[in-house]
Write an enzyme that holds these catalytic residues in place. Structure first.
Site, PDB file in Angstrom:
ATOM      1  CG  ASP A  14      -1.770   1.191   1.380  1.00  0.00           C
ATOM      2  OD1 ASP A  14      -2.249   1.690   0.342  1.00  0.00           O
ATOM      3  OD2 ASP A  14      -1.990   1.644   2.516  1.00  0.00           O
ATOM      4  CG  ASP A  16      -1.681   7.543   0.495  1.00  0.00           C
ATOM      5  OD1 ASP A  16      -0.714   8.230   0.135  1.00  0.00           O
ATOM      6  OD2 ASP A  16      -2.706   7.390  -0.192  1.00  0.00           O
ATOM      7  N   GLY A  64      -8.046   4.053   2.629  1.00  0.00           N
ATOM      8  CA  GLY A  64      -7.859   2.856   1.812  1.00  0.00           C
ATOM      9  C   GLY A  64      -8.896   2.660   0.727  1.00  0.00           C
ATOM     10  NE  ARG A  67      -9.978  11.556  -5.306  1.00  0.00           N
ATOM     11  CZ  ARG A  67      -9.596  11.637  -6.590  1.00  0.00           C
ATOM     12  NH1 ARG A  67     -10.422  12.061  -7.500  1.00  0.00           N
ATOM     13  NH2 ARG A  67      -8.373  11.298  -6.937  1.00  0.00           N
ATOM     14  CB  SER A 142      -3.944   7.475  -4.438  1.00  0.00           C
ATOM     15  OG  SER A 142      -3.670   8.758  -4.962  1.00  0.00           O
TER      16      SER A 142
END
Length: 203
Positions: A14, A16, A64, A67, A142
């Site tokens: 992952d 972020d 996670g 958006r 993202s």
């Protein structure tokens, strides 16, 4: 030598909060966007303003997730259901896509102004697994993952990237569905059971 089970041939990371210190940047952008919207909505409806909690609400509803899923999930928890709109909606549109666009503009501004810092321990681990002959992929919800990796100076450490852009192009379900991680394993030509996943999102 990294301490991983002997059968592991690839590592899926992952972004972020695992590789880069951007989870707090995202949380702050979500809070700025949602608080502005909730404050305006409360004023229009004559109801109390209850702000977005950048820790509890972020972890429970948006971290996670793609958006638009984050927008839907948090607002549903507040009993708010907006029209979907379209990806072309401007940031002032009162739609799921409009709020998502507003949040994205805020996070990009923060990244431009403040930069991106990787976690030093994660970078050391990345180098160690690559030196051990393991392949690596970044798996992120993202759509800005490529820019974040470049800004953090670690873009060249990954063999594959499965992010929000790729997920949209290949019609993959976003996290918490496993589709993007399975796609990363496929791209690295390893069985899912031979891939170690590094993920911090509660979702």
């Amino acid at each position: 030598m990294p301490r991983l089970p002997a059968h592991v041939r690839a590592c899926l990371f992952d972004l972020d909060g695992v590789l880069t210190q951007t989870a707090t940047v995202h949380a702050a952008a979500w809070k700025e966007m949602f608080d502005a919207y909730l404050r305006d909505r409360a004023a229009r409806e004559g109801t109390p303003f209850v702000p977005f909690d950048a820790t509890r609400d972020y972890d429970a509803y948006v971290d996670g997730r793609p958006r638009e899923d984050g927008v839907r999930t948090f607002l549903a928890a507040r009993g708010v259901h907006l029209p979907e709109g379209t990806p072309d909606d401007p940031p002032d549109a009162e739609t799921v896509h409009g709020l998502g666009t507003r949040k994205n503009e805020l996070v990009l501004r923060r990244i431009r102004e403040d930069g991106v810092r990787p976690y030093e321990g994660s970078v050391r681990f990345l180098h160690a697994v690559r030196e051990a002959g393991l392949r690596c992929a970044v798996v992120s919800s993202s759509a800005n993952a490529r820019d974040v990796l470049i800004a953090a100076g670690i873009g060249d450490l990954f063999d594959e990237r499965v992010d929000g852009v790729v997920a949209h192009q290949r019609e993959l379900r976003g996290k918490p569905a496993p589709d993007t991680y399975l796609e990363a394993a496929r791209a690295l030509a390893v069985e899912p059971a031979a891939a170690a996943v590094f993920e911090d999102a509660l979702a």
